[in-house]
Design a protein around this motif. Sequence first.
Motif, PDB file in Angstrom:
ATOM      1  N   GLN A  25       0.822  -1.210   0.000  1.00  0.00           N
ATOM      2  CA  GLN A  25       0.000   0.000   0.000  1.00  0.00           C
ATOM      3  C   GLN A  25       0.858   1.263   0.000  1.00  0.00           C
ATOM      4  O   GLN A  25       0.471   2.265  -0.602  1.00  0.00           O
ATOM      5  N   LYS A  26       2.014   1.235   0.657  1.00  0.00           N
ATOM      6  CA  LYS A  26       2.910   2.393   0.648  1.00  0.00           C
ATOM      7  C   LYS A  26       3.441   2.678  -0.755  1.00  0.00           C
ATOM      8  O   LYS A  26       3.708   3.819  -1.104  1.00  0.00           O
ATOM      9  N   ASN A  27       3.582   1.628  -1.547  1.00  0.00           N
ATOM     10  CA  ASN A  27       4.071   1.778  -2.910  1.00  0.00           C
ATOM     11  C   ASN A  27       2.934   1.859  -3.929  1.00  0.00           C
ATOM     12  O   ASN A  27       3.171   1.708  -5.131  1.00  0.00           O
ATOM     13  N   SER A  28       1.716   2.056  -3.466  1.00  0.00           N
ATOM     14  CA  SER A  28       0.524   2.225  -4.316  1.00  0.00           C
ATOM     15  C   SER A  28       0.298   1.047  -5.255  1.00  0.00           C
ATOM     16  O   SER A  28      -0.086   1.219  -6.406  1.00  0.00           O
ATOM     17  N   ILE A  29       0.524  -0.150  -4.744  1.00  0.00           N
ATOM     18  CA  ILE A  29       0.265  -1.360  -5.520  1.00  0.00           C
ATOM     19  C   ILE A  29      -1.076  -1.921  -5.044  1.00  0.00           C
ATOM     20  O   ILE A  29      -1.216  -2.266  -3.868  1.00  0.00           O
ATOM     21  N   PRO A  30      -2.063  -1.998  -5.943  1.00  0.00           N
ATOM     22  CA  PRO A  30      -3.376  -2.492  -5.515  1.00  0.00           C
ATOM     23  C   PRO A  30      -3.351  -3.991  -5.212  1.00  0.00           C
ATOM     24  O   PRO A  30      -2.782  -4.777  -5.966  1.00  0.00           O
ATOM     25  N   ILE A  31      -3.965  -4.368  -4.120  1.00  0.00           N
ATOM     26  CA  ILE A  31      -4.039  -5.766  -3.697  1.00  0.00           C
ATOM     27  C   ILE A  31      -5.373  -6.323  -4.173  1.00  0.00           C
ATOM     28  O   ILE A  31      -6.423  -5.735  -3.924  1.00  0.00           O
ATOM     29  N   TYR A  32      -5.325  -7.463  -4.861  1.00  0.00           N
ATOM     30  CA  TYR A  32      -6.552  -8.087  -5.357  1.00  0.00           C
ATOM     31  C   TYR A  32      -7.353  -8.655  -4.192  1.00  0.00           C
ATOM     32  O   TYR A  32      -8.530  -8.372  -4.032  1.00  0.00           O
ATOM     33  N   ASP A  33      -6.723  -9.484  -3.363  1.00  0.00           N
ATOM     34  CA  ASP A  33      -7.407 -10.066  -2.215  1.00  0.00           C
ATOM     35  C   ASP A  33      -6.385 -10.689  -1.280  1.00  0.00           C
ATOM     36  O   ASP A  33      -5.232 -10.896  -1.652  1.00  0.00           O
ATOM     37  N   VAL A  34      -6.833 -10.990  -0.065  1.00  0.00           N
ATOM     38  CA  VAL A  34      -5.998 -11.638   0.940  1.00  0.00           C
ATOM     39  C   VAL A  34      -6.744 -12.883   1.412  1.00  0.00           C
ATOM     40  O   VAL A  34      -7.937 -12.819   1.699  1.00  0.00           O
ATOM     41  N   TYR A  35      -6.044 -14.011   1.478  1.00  0.00           N
ATOM     42  CA  TYR A  35      -6.645 -15.281   1.893  1.00  0.00           C
ATOM     43  C   TYR A  35      -5.939 -15.752   3.159  1.00  0.00           C
ATOM     44  O   TYR A  35      -4.718 -15.849   3.187  1.00  0.00           O
ATOM     45  N   THR A  36      -6.731 -16.057   4.186  1.00  0.00           N
ATOM     46  CA  THR A  36      -6.165 -16.482   5.462  1.00  0.00           C
ATOM     47  C   THR A  36      -6.902 -17.717   5.960  1.00  0.00           C
ATOM     48  O   THR A  36      -8.094 -17.880   5.700  1.00  0.00           O
ATOM     49  N   PRO A  37      -6.216 -18.587   6.704  1.00  0.00           N
ATOM     50  CA  PRO A  37      -6.884 -19.771   7.245  1.00  0.00           C
ATOM     51  C   PRO A  37      -7.710 -19.476   8.488  1.00  0.00           C
ATOM     52  O   PRO A  37      -8.455 -20.338   8.953  1.00  0.00           O
ATOM     53  N   MET A  38      -7.605 -18.276   9.020  1.00  0.00           N
ATOM     54  CA  MET A  38      -8.365 -17.902  10.221  1.00  0.00           C
ATOM     55  C   MET A  38      -8.668 -16.411  10.153  1.00  0.00           C
ATOM     56  O   MET A  38      -8.001 -15.671   9.425  1.00  0.00           O
ATOM     57  N   PRO A  39      -9.658 -15.950  10.874  1.00  0.00           N
ATOM     58  CA  PRO A  39      -9.948 -14.508  10.884  1.00  0.00           C
ATOM     59  C   PRO A  39      -8.807 -13.725  11.534  1.00  0.00           C
ATOM     60  O   PRO A  39      -8.218 -14.167  12.517  1.00  0.00           O
ATOM     61  N   ILE A  40      -8.501 -12.575  10.987  1.00  0.00           N
ATOM     62  CA  ILE A  40      -7.443 -11.718  11.526  1.00  0.00           C
ATOM     63  C   ILE A  40      -8.054 -10.369  11.868  1.00  0.00           C
ATOM     64  O   ILE A  40      -8.662  -9.718  11.014  1.00  0.00           O
ATOM     65  N   HIS A  41      -7.889  -9.960  13.105  1.00  0.00           N
ATOM     66  CA  HIS A  41      -8.460  -8.714  13.581  1.00  0.00           C
ATOM     67  C   HIS A  41      -7.809  -7.519  12.887  1.00  0.00           C
ATOM     68  O   HIS A  41      -6.595  -7.420  12.814  1.00  0.00           O
ATOM     69  N   GLY A  42      -8.616  -6.628  12.350  1.00  0.00           N
ATOM     70  CA  GLY A  42      -8.135  -5.395  11.768  1.00  0.00           C
ATOM     71  C   GLY A  42      -7.798  -5.454  10.286  1.00  0.00           C
ATOM     72  O   GLY A  42      -7.438  -4.441   9.696  1.00  0.00           O
ATOM     73  N   ILE A  43      -7.934  -6.624   9.668  1.00  0.00           N
ATOM     74  CA  ILE A  43      -7.550  -6.725   8.258  1.00  0.00           C
ATOM     75  C   ILE A  43      -8.578  -6.037   7.353  1.00  0.00           C
ATOM     76  O   ILE A  43      -8.220  -5.507   6.307  1.00  0.00           O
ATOM     77  N   GLU A  44      -9.850  -6.011   7.769  1.00  0.00           N
ATOM     78  CA  GLU A  44     -10.876  -5.358   6.948  1.00  0.00           C
ATOM     79  C   GLU A  44     -10.596  -3.863   6.821  1.00  0.00           C
ATOM     80  O   GLU A  44     -10.702  -3.285   5.741  1.00  0.00           O
ATOM     81  N   ALA A  45     -10.258  -3.241   7.936  1.00  0.00           N
ATOM     82  CA  ALA A  45      -9.963  -1.805   7.915  1.00  0.00           C
ATOM     83  C   ALA A  45      -8.714  -1.510   7.087  1.00  0.00           C
ATOM     84  O   ALA A  45      -8.670  -0.537   6.333  1.00  0.00           O
ATOM     85  N   LYS A  46      -7.715  -2.357   7.212  1.00  0.00           N
ATOM     86  CA  LYS A  46      -6.468  -2.149   6.478  1.00  0.00           C
ATOM     87  C   LYS A  46      -6.671  -2.317   4.968  1.00  0.00           C
ATOM     88  O   LYS A  46      -6.088  -1.596   4.169  1.00  0.00           O
ATOM     89  N   MET A  47      -7.536  -3.256   4.591  1.00  0.00           N
ATOM     90  CA  MET A  47      -7.803  -3.501   3.174  1.00  0.00           C
ATOM     91  C   MET A  47      -8.863  -2.563   2.607  1.00  0.00           C
ATOM     92  O   MET A  47      -9.056  -2.512   1.401  1.00  0.00           O
ATOM     93  N   GLY A  48      -9.551  -1.829   3.472  1.00  0.00           N
ATOM     94  CA  GLY A  48     -10.586  -0.907   3.004  1.00  0.00           C
ATOM     95  C   GLY A  48     -11.892  -1.590   2.648  1.00  0.00           C
ATOM     96  O   GLY A  48     -12.638  -1.120   1.801  1.00  0.00           O
ATOM     97  N   VAL A  49     -12.183  -2.711   3.315  1.00  0.00           N
ATOM     98  CA  VAL A  49     -13.422  -3.435   3.058  1.00  0.00           C
ATOM     99  C   VAL A  49     -14.574  -2.685   3.719  1.00  0.00           C
ATOM    100  O   VAL A  49     -14.506  -2.318   4.890  1.00  0.00           O
TER     101      VAL A  49
END
Length: 178
Positions: A25-49
């Motif tokens: 994100q600091k280098n302005s590279i858009p992320i398509y999606d993030v896949y995790t085996p468990m829920p991670i607190h705060g990832i929605e806010a960081k990804m802008g969901v």
Amino acid sequence: MSNTKFILGLFDDPDDMMQGIDNLQKNSIPIYDVYTPMPIHGIEAKMGVKDSRLGYAAFCFGCLGGTVIFSMIYYMLVHDWPMNVGGKPSFAIPNFVPFTFEWTILFTAFGMTITFFAATHLFPGRAPRVMDLRATDDRFVIAVSAKGNVPHEDITNLLKQAGAVEVKHNERKYVSYE
């Protein structure tokens, strides 16, 4: 031209993955999606969901269910077949409350199930879309679309700097469970 559609950064640790998200994100590279085996607190806010709108759908399905059963009971007990039971009125609203409540819950439950399947494309019999099979087991995956203007080597270096165990270049869009 490359056939690569996605660049996948596989991480062992969720903190390293969060660092990888920050680096991209600091280098302005858009992320398509993030896949995790468990829920991670705060990832929605960081990804802008954005917040889900499923609550509005639940309210609409509940209103529909309540309206349908109230109309049915009113028609059946007041117009179609009015019965005089001990001199009580045919249109006694307290008698309608249990049925209206139950049908409100029924319509909400079935409506939300159908809406969830439609929104997430998880219909029965459909092959799941998985970038890497280890994302459901023990790996944290960041998927970056390779169609951008940033060179693939730069994305690979940013993911490795964040602690990626492996960086893959997917040629196919999704992996099947075959």
